[in-house]
Design a protein around this motif. Structure first.
Motif, PDB file in Angstrom:
ATOM      1  N   TYR A  21      45.944  -6.555   3.533  1.00 13.58           N
ATOM      2  CA  TYR A  21      47.260  -7.372   3.027  1.00 13.58           C
ATOM      3  C   TYR A  21      47.236  -8.674   4.245  1.00 13.58           C
ATOM      4  O   TYR A  21      47.525  -9.751   4.061  1.00 13.58           O
ATOM      5  N   ALA A  22      46.940  -8.197   5.466  1.00 13.85           N
ATOM      6  CA  ALA A  22      46.912  -9.231   6.534  1.00 13.85           C
ATOM      7  C   ALA A  22      46.124 -10.472   6.472  1.00 13.85           C
ATOM      8  O   ALA A  22      46.286 -11.385   6.991  1.00 13.85           O
ATOM      9  N   SER A  71      43.510 -13.143   6.967  1.00 13.15           N
ATOM     10  CA  SER A  71      42.930 -13.822   8.405  1.00 13.15           C
ATOM     11  C   SER A  71      43.783 -13.255   9.573  1.00 13.15           C
ATOM     12  O   SER A  71      43.384 -13.931  10.865  1.00 13.15           O
ATOM     13  N   ASN A  72      45.272 -12.896   9.367  1.00 14.73           N
ATOM     14  CA  ASN A  72      45.883 -12.745  10.517  1.00 14.73           C
ATOM     15  C   ASN A  72      45.320 -11.816  11.391  1.00 14.73           C
ATOM     16  O   ASN A  72      45.061 -10.622  10.928  1.00 14.73           O
ATOM     17  N   LYS A  73      45.346 -12.008  12.775  1.00 12.77           N
ATOM     18  CA  LYS A  73      44.900 -10.927  13.656  1.00 12.77           C
ATOM     19  C   LYS A  73      45.965 -10.616  14.660  1.00 12.77           C
ATOM     20  O   LYS A  73      45.595  -9.747  15.516  1.00 12.77           O
ATOM     21  N   ILE A  74      47.061 -11.245  14.527  1.00 16.03           N
ATOM     22  CA  ILE A  74      48.068 -10.834  15.578  1.00 16.03           C
ATOM     23  C   ILE A  74      49.099  -9.971  14.613  1.00 16.03           C
ATOM     24  O   ILE A  74      49.623 -10.503  13.320  1.00 16.03           O
ATOM     25  N   PHE A  75      49.349  -9.014  15.182  1.00  8.83           N
ATOM     26  CA  PHE A  75      50.134  -8.137  14.361  1.00  8.83           C
ATOM     27  C   PHE A  75      51.525  -7.484  15.286  1.00  8.83           C
ATOM     28  O   PHE A  75      51.334  -7.120  16.750  1.00  8.83           O
ATOM     29  N   LEU A  76      52.570  -7.870  14.815  1.00  4.02           N
ATOM     30  CA  LEU A  76      53.710  -7.255  15.638  1.00  4.02           C
ATOM     31  C   LEU A  76      54.429  -6.109  14.983  1.00  4.02           C
ATOM     32  O   LEU A  76      54.694  -5.944  13.947  1.00  4.02           O
ATOM     33  N   PHE A  77      54.854  -5.301  15.979  1.00  3.67           N
ATOM     34  CA  PHE A  77      55.243  -3.812  15.766  1.00  3.67           C
ATOM     35  C   PHE A  77      56.772  -3.695  16.013  1.00  3.67           C
ATOM     36  O   PHE A  77      56.889  -3.657  16.971  1.00  3.67           O
ATOM     37  N   GLN A 107      59.541   4.047   6.315  1.00  2.00           N
ATOM     38  CA  GLN A 107      59.398   2.817   5.517  1.00  2.00           C
ATOM     39  C   GLN A 107      58.867   1.835   6.165  1.00  2.00           C
ATOM     40  O   GLN A 107      59.360   1.358   7.252  1.00  2.00           O
ATOM     41  N   ILE A 108      57.537   1.355   5.846  1.00  2.00           N
ATOM     42  CA  ILE A 108      56.881   0.435   6.632  1.00  2.00           C
ATOM     43  C   ILE A 108      56.851  -1.049   5.861  1.00  2.00           C
ATOM     44  O   ILE A 108      56.471  -0.962   4.699  1.00  2.00           O
ATOM     45  N   THR A 109      57.416  -1.839   6.501  1.00  2.00           N
ATOM     46  CA  THR A 109      57.519  -3.161   5.642  1.00  2.00           C
ATOM     47  C   THR A 109      56.502  -4.240   6.370  1.00  2.00           C
ATOM     48  O   THR A 109      56.593  -4.147   7.769  1.00  2.00           O
ATOM     49  N   VAL A 110      55.584  -4.542   5.764  1.00  6.37           N
ATOM     50  CA  VAL A 110      54.495  -5.664   6.009  1.00  6.37           C
ATOM     51  C   VAL A 110      54.772  -6.994   5.610  1.00  6.37           C
ATOM     52  O   VAL A 110      54.904  -7.161   4.478  1.00  6.37           O
ATOM     53  N   GLU A 111      54.867  -7.820   6.463  1.00  4.33           N
ATOM     54  CA  GLU A 111      55.110  -9.419   5.859  1.00  4.33           C
ATOM     55  C   GLU A 111      54.059 -10.300   6.612  1.00  4.33           C
ATOM     56  O   GLU A 111      53.812 -10.199   8.204  1.00  4.33           O
ATOM     57  N   ASN A 112      53.514 -11.373   6.102  1.00  7.06           N
ATOM     58  CA  ASN A 112      52.820 -12.183   6.659  1.00  7.06           C
ATOM     59  C   ASN A 112      53.589 -13.476   6.986  1.00  7.06           C
ATOM     60  O   ASN A 112      54.225 -14.033   6.089  1.00  7.06           O
ATOM     61  N   ILE A 113      53.785 -13.898   8.392  1.00  4.54           N
ATOM     62  CA  ILE A 113      54.406 -15.121   8.606  1.00  4.54           C
ATOM     63  C   ILE A 113      53.498 -16.362   8.950  1.00  4.54           C
ATOM     64  O   ILE A 113      52.450 -16.111   9.638  1.00  4.54           O
TER      65      ILE A 113
END
Length: 138
Positions: free
Chosen positions: A21-22, A24-30, A132-138
């Protein structure tokens, strides 16, 4: 993207979907409360990236580097930072703009330093223990 996890053991199955889902994004904020499962999810993501090193929270070291299949993977824990300047002092730019995976716990401590593009992951634990894990590309 929303994922519901009943046990922490189920996180491993979610990791490949999150990476896909991410894109090409390689920066992940948790984001999530203490004990929500941020580090456990990062362990699963690292395993999906071929990391064989032991993945532990870098609470005191601030950053851990792991050997991934293709490149290093960086894991940050900014919980103990007292001010954003501490991240500047450690040279965060070299990590964030390295085009390597960066998994960042407690990003709210360095809000002014976050790159423009990232994948945000918010973990909320219900009273029943369902995550509940919400994943969003910014």
């Amino acid at each position: 993207m929303d994922i519901h996890i009943k046990t922490l053991e189920e996180l491993a199955g979610a990791a490949p979907d999150i990476l896909q889902y991410a894109g090409s994004n390689k920066i992940f904020l948790f984001y999530g409360d203490m004990g929500a499962g941020k580090t456990t999810l990062i362990k699963s993501l690292c395993a999906a990236l071929g990391v064989t090193d032991e993945v532990t929270s870098p609470t005191f070291s601030i950053v851990n580097e792991y050997a991934g299949t293709d490149s290093p993977v960086y894991h940050f824990d900014f919980y103990r930072l007292k001010e954003q300047g501490e991240a500047l002092d450690m040279g965060y730019e070299e990590y964030f703009f390295s085009d390597n995976y960066c998994f960042i716990e407690w990003p709210e401590k360095i809000a002014g330093l976050i790159p423009d593009q990232y994948t945000g992951i918010r973990i909320v634990v219900s009273e029943e223990g369902v995550r509940q894990i919400t994943v969003e590309n910014i």
